[in-house]
Design an enzyme around this catalytic site. Sequence first.
Site: not given
Length: 193
Positions: A76, A174, A176
Amino acid sequence: MIAIIKYNAGNIRSVQNALNRLGYESIITDDKTEILNASKVIFPGVGEASSAMKYLKDKGLDDVIRSIEKPMLGICLGLQLMCDYSEEGDTKCLGIFNTRVKKFPPKEKVPHMGWNSFSEVKGELFQHINTDNDMYYVHSYYAEKNEQTIATCDYILPFATAMQHDNFYATQFHPEKSADVGTRLLKNFLELS
């Protein structure tokens, strides 16, 4: 040991939690020696480009990041700071990726937030990843497509959602927060030699 770069940005703990779930130990650090000695480096972040770059420069981390020779993954804001320049705060960035970061035109809802597809993938970061799955995004600025683009997303316009230059990798989404497909991408990165 995996080093997660600590700087003036949010979302760092969620990356560490994702690594823990995969069984990898990591440290959150702004210590130059720990970063350079790590087997892998992750440069995540949610925040504002000019204040983040100021923190990196004040700590001498801008030169450290450029000199990393092990695999490094920007996420990001990390991706955006690895580019040449960002319109956000009129910011000169790290210059690892030869492209500029621009603000989305207000043709749709900005920020681009939520799940979106990606395409035109290439390279080892996307091994065993099906592009029918979506990734999770939260951003108002995007990197222009360039010769280092390894995946594209289309929101308002096509942009570079993943890039690679030598040992430097980065994603605008993202991983994650992107369920199984994001976990697979993180695993691919962690298994790079």
